[in-house]
Design a protein around this motif. Structure first.
Motif, PDB file in Angstrom:
ATOM      1  N   ASN A   1       4.460  -5.622   8.435  1.00 18.66           N
ATOM      2  CA  ASN A   1       4.618  -5.210   7.036  1.00 18.66           C
ATOM      3  C   ASN A   1       5.121  -3.755   6.972  1.00 18.66           C
ATOM      4  OD1 ASN A   1       2.329  -3.799   7.717  1.00 18.66           O
ATOM      5  ND2 ASN A   1       1.040  -4.590   6.072  1.00 18.66           N
TER       6      ASN A   1
ATOM      7  N   LEU B   1       8.389  -3.222   5.324  1.00 20.63           N
ATOM      8  CA  LEU B   1       8.443  -3.043   3.867  1.00 20.63           C
ATOM      9  C   LEU B   1       8.287  -1.582   3.497  1.00 20.63           C
ATOM     10  CD1 LEU B   1       5.929  -5.892   2.911  1.00 20.63           C
ATOM     11  CD2 LEU B   1       8.262  -6.089   3.753  1.00 20.63           C
TER      12      LEU B   1
ATOM     13  N   THR C   1      -2.146  -8.687   6.256  1.00 19.53           N
ATOM     14  CA  THR C   1      -1.104  -8.446   5.262  1.00 19.53           C
ATOM     15  C   THR C   1      -1.073  -9.639   4.322  1.00 19.53           C
ATOM     16  OG1 THR C   1       1.222  -7.860   4.932  1.00 19.53           O
ATOM     17  CG2 THR C   1       0.756  -9.450   6.686  1.00 19.53           C
TER      18      THR C   1
ATOM     19  N   PRO D   1       1.623 -11.246   2.200  1.00 18.11           N
ATOM     20  CA  PRO D   1       3.029 -11.304   1.768  1.00 18.11           C
ATOM     21  C   PRO D   1       3.290 -12.160   0.535  1.00 18.11           C
ATOM     22  CG  PRO D   1       2.713 -12.483   3.844  1.00 18.11           C
ATOM     23  CD  PRO D   1       1.443 -11.759   3.571  1.00 18.11           C
TER      24      PRO D   1
ATOM     25  N   ASP E   1      -7.611 -12.695   8.008  1.00 11.82           N
ATOM     26  CA  ASP E   1      -7.877 -11.667   6.998  1.00 11.82           C
ATOM     27  C   ASP E   1      -9.383 -11.490   6.874  1.00 11.82           C
ATOM     28  OD1 ASP E   1      -5.756 -10.507   4.721  1.00 11.82           O
ATOM     29  OD2 ASP E   1      -7.834 -10.382   4.062  1.00 11.82           O
TER      30      ASP E   1
ATOM     31  N   TYR F   1     -10.664 -11.457   3.823  1.00 15.19           N
ATOM     32  CA  TYR F   1     -10.960 -12.220   2.595  1.00 15.19           C
ATOM     33  C   TYR F   1     -10.188 -13.535   2.600  1.00 15.19           C
ATOM     34  CZ  TYR F   1     -12.699  -7.787   0.756  1.00 15.19           C
ATOM     35  OH  TYR F   1     -13.386  -6.627   0.577  1.00 15.19           O
TER      36      TYR F   1
ATOM     37  N   GLY G   1     -13.086  -3.139   9.086  1.00 15.73           N
ATOM     38  CA  GLY G   1     -13.095  -1.952   9.947  1.00 15.73           C
ATOM     39  C   GLY G   1     -14.474  -1.426  10.291  1.00 15.73           C
TER      40      GLY G   1
ATOM     41  N   LYS H   1     -15.817  -2.755  13.759  1.00 16.05           N
ATOM     42  CA  LYS H   1     -15.020  -2.848  14.989  1.00 16.05           C
ATOM     43  C   LYS H   1     -14.577  -1.465  15.450  1.00 16.05           C
ATOM     44  CE  LYS H   1     -10.764  -3.884  12.538  1.00 16.05           C
ATOM     45  NZ  LYS H   1      -9.785  -4.911  12.205  1.00 16.05           N
TER      46      LYS H   1
ATOM     47  N   THR I   1       9.106   0.203  -9.388  1.00 13.59           N
ATOM     48  CA  THR I   1       7.766  -0.259  -8.993  1.00 13.59           C
ATOM     49  C   THR I   1       7.122   0.748  -8.037  1.00 13.59           C
ATOM     50  OG1 THR I   1       8.524  -1.436  -7.008  1.00 13.59           O
ATOM     51  CG2 THR I   1       8.574  -2.661  -9.073  1.00 13.59           C
TER      52      THR I   1
ATOM     53  N   TRP J   1      -5.354  -0.343  -4.195  1.00 14.45           N
ATOM     54  CA  TRP J   1      -4.642  -0.442  -2.925  1.00 14.45           C
ATOM     55  C   TRP J   1      -3.842  -1.744  -2.909  1.00 14.45           C
ATOM     56  CZ3 TRP J   1      -3.287   2.666   0.889  1.00 14.45           C
ATOM     57  CH2 TRP J   1      -2.858   2.117   2.107  1.00 14.45           C
ATOM     58  N   HIS J   2      -2.533  -1.606  -2.846  1.00 13.05           N
ATOM     59  CA  HIS J   2      -1.596  -2.733  -2.715  1.00 13.05           C
ATOM     60  C   HIS J   2      -2.004  -3.961  -3.492  1.00 13.05           C
ATOM     61  CE1 HIS J   2      -0.380  -0.790   1.336  1.00 13.05           C
ATOM     62  NE2 HIS J   2       0.246  -0.252   0.335  1.00 13.05           N
ATOM     63  N   THR J   3      -2.314  -5.055  -2.739  1.00 10.39           N
ATOM     64  CA  THR J   3      -2.539  -6.345  -3.389  1.00 10.39           C
ATOM     65  C   THR J   3      -3.991  -6.464  -3.876  1.00 10.39           C
ATOM     66  OG1 THR J   3      -3.115  -7.597  -1.384  1.00 10.39           O
ATOM     67  CG2 THR J   3      -0.778  -7.290  -1.820  1.00 10.39           C
TER      68      THR J   3
ATOM     69  N   SER K   1      -6.888  -6.786  -2.656  1.00 11.34           N
ATOM     70  CA  SER K   1      -7.959  -7.620  -2.102  1.00 11.34           C
ATOM     71  C   SER K   1      -9.176  -6.765  -1.795  1.00 11.34           C
ATOM     72  CB  SER K   1      -7.474  -8.329  -0.836  1.00 11.34           C
ATOM     73  OG  SER K   1      -7.098  -7.379   0.130  1.00 11.34           O
TER      74      SER K   1
ATOM     75  N   ASN L   1       6.326  -8.391  -7.828  1.00 13.72           N
ATOM     76  CA  ASN L   1       7.349  -8.813  -6.857  1.00 13.72           C
ATOM     77  C   ASN L   1       7.954 -10.176  -7.145  1.00 13.72           C
ATOM     78  OD1 ASN L   1       7.888  -6.661  -5.112  1.00 13.72           O
ATOM     79  ND2 ASN L   1       5.894  -6.911  -4.149  1.00 13.72           N
TER      80      ASN L   1
HETATM   81  N1  LIG Z   1       7.539  -3.973  -5.556  1.00 11.03           N
HETATM   82  C1  LIG Z   1       7.004  -3.339  -4.511  1.00 11.03           C
HETATM   83  N2  LIG Z   1       6.464  -4.042  -3.498  1.00 11.03           N
HETATM   84  C2  LIG Z   1       5.941  -3.408  -2.430  1.00 11.03           C
HETATM   85  C3  LIG Z   1       5.950  -2.000  -2.359  1.00 11.03           C
HETATM   86  C4  LIG Z   1       6.518  -1.255  -3.452  1.00 11.03           C
HETATM   87  O1  LIG Z   1       6.527  -0.013  -3.480  1.00 11.03           O
HETATM   88  N3  LIG Z   1       7.043  -1.974  -4.496  1.00 11.03           N
HETATM   89  N4  LIG Z   1       5.450  -1.371  -1.245  1.00 11.03           N
HETATM   90  C5  LIG Z   1       5.488  -2.097   0.012  1.00 11.03           C
HETATM   91  C6  LIG Z   1       4.684  -1.383   1.024  1.00 11.03           C
HETATM   92  S1  LIG Z   1       5.135   0.246   1.309  1.00 11.03           S
HETATM   93  C7  LIG Z   1       3.676  -1.954   1.695  1.00 11.03           C
HETATM   94  S2  LIG Z   1       2.936  -1.081   2.961  1.00 11.03           S
HETATM   95  C8  LIG Z   1       3.278  -3.365   1.426  1.00 11.03           C
HETATM   96  C9  LIG Z   1       1.806  -3.661   1.569  1.00 11.03           C
HETATM   97  O2  LIG Z   1       1.628  -5.029   1.450  1.00 11.03           O
HETATM   98  P1  LIG Z   1       0.447  -5.820   2.180  1.00 11.03           P
HETATM   99  O3  LIG Z   1       0.316  -5.390   3.579  1.00 11.03           O
HETATM  100  O4  LIG Z   1       0.710  -7.268   1.965  1.00 11.03           O
HETATM  101  O5  LIG Z   1      -0.776  -5.360   1.266  1.00 11.03           O
HETATM  102  P2  LIG Z   1      -2.338  -5.195   1.507  1.00 11.03           P
HETATM  103  O6  LIG Z   1      -2.988  -5.525   0.214  1.00 11.03           O
HETATM  104  O7  LIG Z   1      -2.606  -3.867   2.078  1.00 11.03           O
HETATM  105  O8  LIG Z   1      -2.658  -6.317   2.560  1.00 11.03           O
HETATM  106  C10 LIG Z   1      -3.533  -6.096   3.626  1.00 11.03           C
HETATM  107  C11 LIG Z   1      -4.351  -7.343   3.865  1.00 11.03           C
HETATM  108  O9  LIG Z   1      -5.181  -7.105   4.998  1.00 11.03           O
HETATM  109  C12 LIG Z   1      -6.515  -7.499   4.712  1.00 11.03           C
HETATM  110  N5  LIG Z   1      -7.384  -6.719   5.596  1.00 11.03           N
HETATM  111  C13 LIG Z   1      -8.029  -5.554   5.382  1.00 11.03           C
HETATM  112  N6  LIG Z   1      -8.682  -5.148   6.487  1.00 11.03           N
HETATM  113  C14 LIG Z   1      -8.448  -6.099   7.430  1.00 11.03           C
HETATM  114  C15 LIG Z   1      -8.825  -6.236   8.794  1.00 11.03           C
HETATM  115  O10 LIG Z   1      -9.528  -5.419   9.389  1.00 11.03           O
HETATM  116  N7  LIG Z   1      -8.332  -7.330   9.454  1.00 11.03           N
HETATM  117  C16 LIG Z   1      -7.533  -8.259   8.848  1.00 11.03           C
HETATM  118  N8  LIG Z   1      -7.081  -9.269   9.588  1.00 11.03           N
HETATM  119  N9  LIG Z   1      -7.200  -8.160   7.544  1.00 11.03           N
HETATM  120  C17 LIG Z   1      -7.633  -7.093   6.866  1.00 11.03           C
HETATM  121  C18 LIG Z   1      -6.672  -7.294   3.235  1.00 11.03           C
HETATM  122  O11 LIG Z   1      -7.701  -8.125   2.719  1.00 11.03           O
HETATM  123  C19 LIG Z   1      -5.262  -7.680   2.709  1.00 11.03           C
HETATM  124  O12 LIG Z   1      -5.192  -9.057   2.438  1.00 11.03           O
HETATM  125  O13 LIG Z   1       3.688  -3.714   0.085  1.00 11.03           O
HETATM  126  C20 LIG Z   1       5.060  -3.571  -0.102  1.00 11.03           C
HETATM  127  N10 LIG Z   1       5.414  -4.133  -1.401  1.00 11.03           N
END
Ligand SMILES: Nc1nc2c(c(=O)[nH]1)N[C@H]1C(S)=C(S)[C@@H](COP(=O)(O)OP(=O)(O)OC[C@H]3O[C@@H](n4cnc5c(=O)[nH]c(N)nc54)[C@H](O)[C@@H]3O)O[C@H]1N2
Ligand SMILES: Nc1nc2c(c(=O)[nH]1)N[C@H]1C(S)=C(S)[C@@H](COP(=O)(O)OP(=O)(O)OC[C@H]3O[C@@H](n4cnc5c(=O)[nH]c(N)nc54)[C@H](O)[C@@H]3O)O[C@H]1N2
Ligand code: SF4
Ligand SMILES: [Mo]
Length: 712
Positions: free
Chosen positions: A138, A141, A406, A408, A432, A434, A452, A455, A593, A601-603, A605, A676
């Motif tokens: 990710n 992105l 992540t 997506p 994940d 969640y 986190g 671990k 956006t 934080w982002h999505t 969750s 998105n």
């Molecule tokens: N329109 C638009 N879209 C964007 C952006 C934007 O500026 N505009 N920004 C983009 C950018 S920069 C980013 S970085 C992305 C982010 O997009 P994503 O990476 O999809 O977003 P998060 O919500 O951070 O997703 C992280 C996931 O990891 C899970 N998680 C948390 N801790 C752990 C763990 O220890 N282990 C596991 N396995 N899972 C865990 C969370 O529950 C969550 O589901 O979005 C992008 N999307």
């Protein structure tokens, strides 16, 4: 819990795993519960402070449900709990079967910048080395643009700054960055700047929260940064505001650049950026008058259709004025996720562990010998990019996908294309913390892993600082970490000896440390134990040099030596391109956006579980509209609009009125899945990072309040 003196508390220092600052926090634990979280005093990044997300990390001890067993989708559509062993075997067998039936690259992975270095390293080992297939992150992105820009301009993906530069700079220029919301602790460092008369300048089409707090705001037209930066470069040359000695001794291709930018006249700049001649000249003078000028960029630059060249145009300004390698200077890319920097060098996706191309014989031999495998065992080429993976699924070429950390279905550009893809997959593993995230809706296997707090591993922050995540809470029955989940599948695949030395995160750390030897990111002087309870350690930190490198605030390029073969930095440039999605009569608004608030934080969750964030966050998707435009369209605060995008889709939003977005703009926080739905599939040609901030749209007022799901 009994009240009284908390004398049985154990203190554990660990790392916040939200944003790229990697603040350190002291967790006080009693009876396996965090009872107090205190930002670590004396830690060079956050010295006793942190933001609302870090301070509420301990919420995950109750919100991450103790359901610890994996689940496999059954023929009737239900998810059945199985043992971990059964799940590992199932995934391993399905991966092999798909490869046998449809070809090696018919399975793929999507990794992340939010896990520990060891976790995505082992994922890259299993998927890229052993299964010889594709894993993108990710981070595509987010940081891919900066990576390509650094590699081409500096010869290595090496951001050179240290956070102290924010306190020492007299001219701080943020371009497409909103740290007041996105990096509050970094903004705190700006606030600590004591340089008399220092200036904070923001270049952003929107009057962002950072722009509101700056001394100068340049509200240029969307996507006109490259034109502005070339115009300013041309003016600096015309006025001879240059550091000739630096250009001569430490750079390449300046003469070509000089000729190239001579076409970028002030008139052209005014026409394209929408700024006045006075404003562009003022910005040029500010850069010239500063003794220590620092440029900082984030997603307003990285996420665009000519993003790499824009980032490099910033680097060019720093090079031509000699603002690099000295305290308070630099062309500085701000990272987003907590371990994006680790992912860039240790995920085995775009480069070998520790850096170096997959075709570089010396690096292949070095990495293979560290891992104790034959060179032919290593991945042979960089991964297919994120967009190619999703397109590959939709074209029926990729049948299996494993994603970790992540979401997506929500965050991918034009996210309905991910929804379509998810339904076509024969194997879709979601790993994940969640099970309720949108991406898990169509999964065929769900791996619940611990957050986190439970671990350990290593993080690298935006200024190249390694820091330790250490286990704060004991785990319950069946609870396993990401590392163990990937290792489990690797073993079930029959990797055997290829997993020797990978038994624990600590073992993996040693392997990665050895892979870094002799590279710009050499951290062979760092030990697992030494990182604990420390100030973190910035790379490079080679073995044998520890005494010379005691300073907590180190920067690169202090001697003007870069990582290119000649040791000189390169001016990189290319003509400004036509916007593939210009505003038009049909789509007169830009759909910008970005981040909505410090708490979200982002999505969402994770942050939606934090009561005092959730209590003040809107549950429904919303966008900001300019007050006058709203009035002209008979729209009031909280009315609903349907927004139609150039990508052919539409979505509903409630309206928030503001004077901080301009007439031609709608600004939508990314924390709602509707956002998105409307972003088109458009990428920078070099980095393949999506142009997330440049959709064009129109809107219609809804006469009645529509029903909208409150999923977020
Ligand atoms: N329109 C638009 N879209 C964007 C952006 C934007 O500026 N505009 N920004 C983009 C950018 S920069 C980013 S970085 C992305 C982010 O997009 P994503 O990476 O999809 O977003 P998060 O919500 O951070 O997703 C992280 C996931 O990891 C899970 N998680 C948390 N801790 C752990 C763990 O220890 N282990 C596991 N396995 N899972 C865990 C969370 O529950 C969550 O589901 O979005 C992008 N999307
Ligand atoms: N609270 C919170 N903090 C976060 C995150 C989060 O989700 N929530 N995510 C983290 C991550 S992964 C990242 S990558 C960072 C992102 O950090 P930032 O990049 O600072 O945040 P964004 O809001 O995505 O975008 C920054 C600015 O780019 C501007 N912009 C849009 N188009 C243009 C343009 O054409 N030119 C210019 N110059 N500017 C433009 C937007 O108006 C916005 O103000 O934040 C990190 N920190
Ligand atoms: S600034 Fe970033 S690293 Fe620090 S506490 Fe907030 S989210 Fe965590
Ligand atoms: Mo990001």
């Amino acid at each position: 819990m009994k009240s009284g003196i908390k004398n049985r508390m154990k203190k554990i220092q660990s790392t916040c795993n939200y944003c790229a600052l990697d603040c350190n926090l002291d967790f006080y634990v009693e009876n396996n519960r965090v009872v107090k979280t205190v930002p670590t005093r004396g830690y060079p990044v956050n010295d006793g402070f942190c933001c609302i997300k870090g301070i509420s990390l301990s919420r995950q001890q109750t919100t991450v449900k103790p359901c610890a067993l994996p689940r496999i989708r059954q023929a009737d559509g239900s998810l059945k709990e199985v043992s971990w062993e059964e799940a590992f075997t199932h995934v391993a067998e399905r991966l092999k079967a798909l490869q046998a039936e449809y070809g090696t690259e018919s399975v793929a992975g999507i990794s992340t910048g939010q896990l520990t270095l060891e976790e995505f390293a082992i994922f890259g080992h299993v998927m890229r080395n052993y299964l010889k297939t594709n894993v993108d992150g990710n981070t595509r992105l987010c940081m891919a643009t900066a990576v390509v820009a650094h590699k081409q301009s500096y010869g290595f993906d090496a951001p050179g700054y240290t956070l102290q530069d924010l306190e020492e700079s007299d001219t701080i220029i943020f371009i497409g960055a909103n740290p007041v919301v996105a990096h509050p602790i970094l903004w705190g460092r700006v606030r600590q700047n004591q340089v008399p008369g220092h200036k904070v300048i923001v270049i952003d089409p929107r009057e962002s929260e950072t722009a509101m707090n700056a001394d100068y705001w340049y509200g240029l037209n969307w996507r006109s940064d490259l034109l502005l930066l070339y115009t300013v470069a041309n003016l600096l040359i015309e006025k001879d505001y240059l550091d000739h000695a630096f250009i001569e001794n430490h750079t390449e291709k300046f003469e070509e650049f000089r000729t190239f930018v001579s076409d970028y006249t002030l008139e052209r700049g005014i026409k394209g950026t929408g700024l006045s001649g006075e404003q562009i000249l003022e910005l040029t003078e500010l850069i010239h008058n500063g003794k220590k000028v620092s440029f900082w960029w984030t997603m307003g630059v990285n996420q665009g259709y000519e993003a790499v060249r824009t980032a490099q145009a910033i680097i060019n300004l720093a090079l031509m004025t000699g603002n690099i390698g000295k305290p308070g200077t630099g062309a500085n890319s701000i990272t987003g996720q907590c371990n994006a920097m680790g992912s860039r060098l240790f995920s085995n996706t775009a480069v070998l562990y520790g850096g170096g191309d997959f075709t570089n014989p010396a690096r292949r031999s070095r990495v293979a010998s560290v891992l104790g495998v034959d060179e032919s065992f290593l991945a042979e080429k960089p991964t297919k990019t994120y967009n190619q993976i999703i397109e590959g699924i939709n074209a029926g070429e990729i049948k299996g996908l494993w994603i970790l950390c992540t979401n997506p279905r929500h965050s991918w550009a034009n996210n309905e294309t991910f929804a379509e893809a998810a339904k076509k997959l024969e194997l879709f593993v979601v790993q994940d913390i969640y099970g309720t995230i949108e991406s898990a809706e169509d999964c065929t296997v769900y791996f619940p892993v611990v957050p986190g707090l439970k671990k350990e591993g290593t993080y690298i922050n935006l200024e190249r600082r390694l820091s330790a995540m250490r286990q704060v809470l004991a785990r319950g029955e069946h609870e396993i970490s990401d590392y163990e989940a990937v290792l489990g599948v690797g073993r079930a695949l029959g990797m055997g000896d290829a997993l020797k030395g990978w038994e624990t995160p600590q073992d993996c750390f040693r392997l990665m440390r050895e892979c870094s030897r002799g590279m710009p990111c050499d951290f062979t002087g760092v030990t697992w134990e030494g990182l604990e309870n420390s100030h973190g350690v910035q790379w490079p930190y080679p073995e044998g040099k520890e005494e010379q490198l005691r300073d907590d605030q180190r920067r690169l390029y202090t001697e003007g030596v870069f990582f290119t073969p000649s040791g000189k930095a390169r001016f990189m440039f290319e003509a400004v391109r036509e916007n593939p999605y210009p505003r038009s009569e049909e789509f007169p608004f830009v759909f910008n956006t970005g981040r909505g608030s410090v708490g979200q934080w982002h999505t969402q969750s994770r942050t939606k579980e934090v009561k005092f964030i959730e209590d003040v966050s809107l549950k429904k998707p919303y966008l900001y509209m300019n007050t006058e435009v709203a009035q002209e369209n008979g729209i009031h605060e909280n009315d609903w609009v349907r927004v139609f995008s150039v990508n052919g889709r539409d979505a509903l939003f409630t309206v928030k009125l503001t004077d901080h977005v301009r007439r031609e703009e709608l600004y939508a926080p990314i924390h709602y899945i509707e956002c998105n739905r409307l972003t088109p599939s458009c990428y920078d040609p070099y980095s393949k990072e999506p142009d997330y901030k440049g959709a064009v749209v129109r809107f219609e007022k809804c006469q009645e309040e529509p029903y909208v799901s409150n999923k977020n």
